[in-house]
Design an enzyme around this catalytic site. Structure first.
Site, PDB file in Angstrom:
ATOM      1  CE  LYS A  54      -3.761  -2.425   2.303  1.00 18.88           C
ATOM      2  NZ  LYS A  54      -4.546  -2.630   3.533  1.00 18.88           N
ATOM      3  CD  GLN A  98      -3.222  -4.325   6.589  1.00 18.61           C
ATOM      4  OE1 GLN A  98      -3.145  -3.353   5.844  1.00 18.61           O
ATOM      5  NE2 GLN A  98      -3.897  -5.420   6.244  1.00 18.61           N
ATOM      6  CG  ASP A 121      -9.470   0.097   5.372  1.00 19.02           C
ATOM      7  OD1 ASP A 121      -9.198  -0.075   4.167  1.00 19.02           O
ATOM      8  OD2 ASP A 121      -8.776  -0.356   6.300  1.00 19.02           O
TER       9      ASP A 121
HETATM   10  C1  BQF Z   1      -3.354 -10.127  -6.020  1.00 12.39           C
HETATM   11  C2  BQF Z   1      -6.274  -8.853   2.947  1.00 12.39           C
HETATM   12  C3  BQF Z   1      -7.111 -10.800   4.084  1.00 12.39           C
HETATM   13  C4  BQF Z   1      -6.868 -10.204   5.319  1.00 12.39           C
HETATM   14  C5  BQF Z   1      -6.350  -8.929   5.377  1.00 12.39           C
HETATM   15  C6  BQF Z   1      -3.051  -7.962  -4.810  1.00 12.39           C
HETATM   16  C7  BQF Z   1      -3.570  -7.741  -2.467  1.00 12.39           C
HETATM   17  C8  BQF Z   1      -3.882  -9.085  -2.427  1.00 12.39           C
HETATM   18  C9  BQF Z   1      -3.807  -9.859  -3.589  1.00 12.39           C
HETATM   19  C10 BQF Z   1      -3.681  -6.866  -1.253  1.00 12.39           C
HETATM   20  C11 BQF Z   1      -5.938  -8.098   1.756  1.00 12.39           C
HETATM   21  C12 BQF Z   1      -6.154  -8.670   0.402  1.00 12.39           C
HETATM   22  C13 BQF Z   1      -5.364  -6.837   1.893  1.00 12.39           C
HETATM   23  C14 BQF Z   1      -3.384  -9.304  -4.764  1.00 12.39           C
HETATM   24  C15 BQF Z   1      -4.924  -6.023   0.705  1.00 12.39           C
HETATM   25  C16 BQF Z   1      -5.988  -7.655  -0.702  1.00 12.39           C
HETATM   26  O1  BQF Z   1      -2.602  -9.812  -6.954  1.00 12.39           O
HETATM   27  O2  BQF Z   1      -4.133 -11.080  -6.108  1.00 12.39           O
HETATM   28  C17 BQF Z   1      -3.150  -7.179  -3.656  1.00 12.39           C
HETATM   29  O3  BQF Z   1      -2.736  -6.173  -0.967  1.00 12.39           O
HETATM   30  N1  BQF Z   1      -4.826  -6.843  -0.466  1.00 12.39           N
HETATM   31  C18 BQF Z   1      -5.176  -6.317   3.194  1.00 12.39           C
HETATM   32  O4  BQF Z   1      -4.679  -5.218   3.363  1.00 12.39           O
HETATM   33  O5  BQF Z   1      -5.524  -7.019   4.267  1.00 12.39           O
HETATM   34  C19 BQF Z   1      -6.054  -8.256   4.203  1.00 12.39           C
HETATM   35  C20 BQF Z   1      -6.829 -10.126   2.904  1.00 12.39           C
END
Ligand code: BQF
Length: 295
Positions: A54, A98, A121
Site C-alpha cells: 500500500k 491494518q 477503509d
Molecule cells: C493479487 C487482505 C485478508 C486479510 C487482510 C493484490 C492484495 C492481495 C492480492 C492486497 C488483503 C487482500 C489486503 C493481490 C490487501 C488484498 O494480486 O491477487 C493485492 O494487498 N490486499 C489487506 O490489506 O488485508 C487483508 C486479505
C-alpha cells in the site's frame, strides 16, 4: 467456451494512473499532497506485506504516507489515543489501521475511534450506514473495486441474480449491499450465503454472477455453477506447491480449472480483485484529501 479474464491488475493500473493525474491537478491548484497514516499493530508477516504494498502504491500516485508500527502488547486504550491524535492532525487526510489486529483488542472499538471523515477503509458505522442509504461515503475498498470491474468490462448487473458466498463485514456484506442497491448500485437480485447456508450448490447453480469471499481454497467447482456465469473470486489462500520455489502458491476460493471451462468471465488469483482493493484505497485517500464527501 473458455472464460474471458477480468484483468484486475490492468484496471487497477488505469485507476492508479487516473488518481495520479488527479493528484497532480489538485496540487497544481496550490494544495499539498494527500497524506495517508497507516497503523500496523504486531508482526503478522502478511499484514506487513500488505502495508508495504500500500505504501508503494502511495509513492506511485503521489500520496504521502507514514506507517506507525506498534508492538502487539499495546493496549486497546493506548491505540485509541494514538488514533485520536491522528484524527486531530490536519496534515493527515486518511487513517488506515491494518487488519487483523491482535486478539486482545476489539476491532470494532478501534474502527469507531477513527474519524469517519478519515476512514479510507470505509469500515466506520457512519460510512457503512451512509452506504446503505445511498449517501456519499467512503466505500470499502474491495467491494468498490469489484463494482469498478463490472463497470470497466461493461458486465451488466441490472436484474441479474448475484450470489455472494461469504458474509464478512469487510467484503461479502458490503458487496451484497452495493450490488442490490438501486442508486449507484448494481440493481441486482442478491442472495447472501454464509457458513450456515445449507446446500450451497442449490444457490450457486442459479447465479448469473458469483462472488466468493470465504477463504477456502477451491470451494467452488465447475459442477456448482451454470454455463456462462461471471466469477469474482476474492479468496487469497496459500497452498503447498512443490513446483514453486517458495514451496507454496496463492489460489482463490474457486477451482479455476473446472470453473473457467463454464464461466463467461473470471477473475484470476492473483491479479484479479486484490490489485483493485489497493487501487481503491488510493482513490479513497484522494477523496479524503479533497474533503468532497464530508465538506
Ligand atoms: C493479487 C487482505 C485478508 C486479510 C487482510 C493484490 C492484495 C492481495 C492480492 C492486497 C488483503 C487482500 C489486503 C493481490 C490487501 C488484498 O494480486 O491477487 C493485492 O494487498 N490486499 C489487506 O490489506 O488485508 C487483508 C486479505
Amino acid at each position: 467456451m473458455a472464460a474471458s479474464i477480468i484483468d484486475g491488475k490492468l484496471v487497477a493500473n488505469l485507476i492508479k494512473e487516473r488518481v495520479k493525474e488527479d493528484i497532480q491537478n489538485w496540487m497544481s491548484k496550490g494544495n499539498r499532497a494527500p497524506k495517508l497514516q497507516v497503523v500496523l499493530v504486531g508482526d503478522n508477516p502478511a499484514s506487513y506485506s500488505y502495508v508495504k504494498s500500500k505504501t508503494t502504491d502511495c509513492i506511485e500516485v503521489g500520496i504521502d504516507s507514514e506507517t506507525l508500527q506498534l508492538p502487539d502488547t499495546i493496549s486497546d486504550r493506548e491505540l485509541r489515543e494514538i488514533i485520536e491524535g491522528f484524527n486531530k492532525d490536519d496534515s493527515i487526510d486518511g487513517i488506515l489501521v491494518q487488519l487483523p489486529i491482535p486478539d486482545h483488542i476489539p476491532p470494532q472499538a478501534i474502527i469507531e475511534s477513527i474519524d469517519h471523515r478519515k476512514d479510507v477503509d470505509g469500515f466506520h458505522p457512519m460510512n457503512v450506514g451512509r452506504m446503505q442509504v445511498g449517501q456519499p461515503c467512503f466505500r470499502p475498498c474491495t467491494p468498490a473495486g469489484i463494482m469498478e470491474l463490472f463497470n470497466h468490462y461493461s458486465i451488466p448487473t441490472k436484474g441479474k441474480h448475484v450470489v455472494v458466498v461469504g458474509a464478512s463485514q469487510i467484503v461479502g456484506t458490503p458487496t451484497a449491499m452495493l450490488l442490490s442497491r438501486e442508486k449507484d448500485g448494481g440493481k441486482s437480485t442478491v442472495t447472501l450465503c454464509h457458513r450456515y447456508t445449507k446446500d450451497l450448490t442449490k444457490h450457486t447453480i442459479n447465479a448469473d454472477i458469483l462472488v466468493v469471499a470465504v477463504g477456502s481454497p477451491g470451494l467452488i467447482t465447475g459442477q456448482m455453477v451454470k454455463e456462462d456465469v461471471v466469477i469474482i473470486d476474492v479468496g487469497i489462500n496459500r497452498v503447498a506447491d512443490h513446483e514453486n520455489e517458495r514451496g507454496y502458491k496463492i489460489v482463490g476460493d474457486v477451482d479455476y480449472k473446472s470453473v473457467s471451462e463454464k464461466a463467461s468471465w473470471i477473475t484470476p488469483v492473483p491479479g484479479g480483485v486484490g490489485p483493485m482493493t489497493r487501487a481503491m484505497l488510493m482513490k479513497n485517500t484522494l477523496l479524503a484529501a479533497k474533503k468532497s464527501l464530508y465538506p
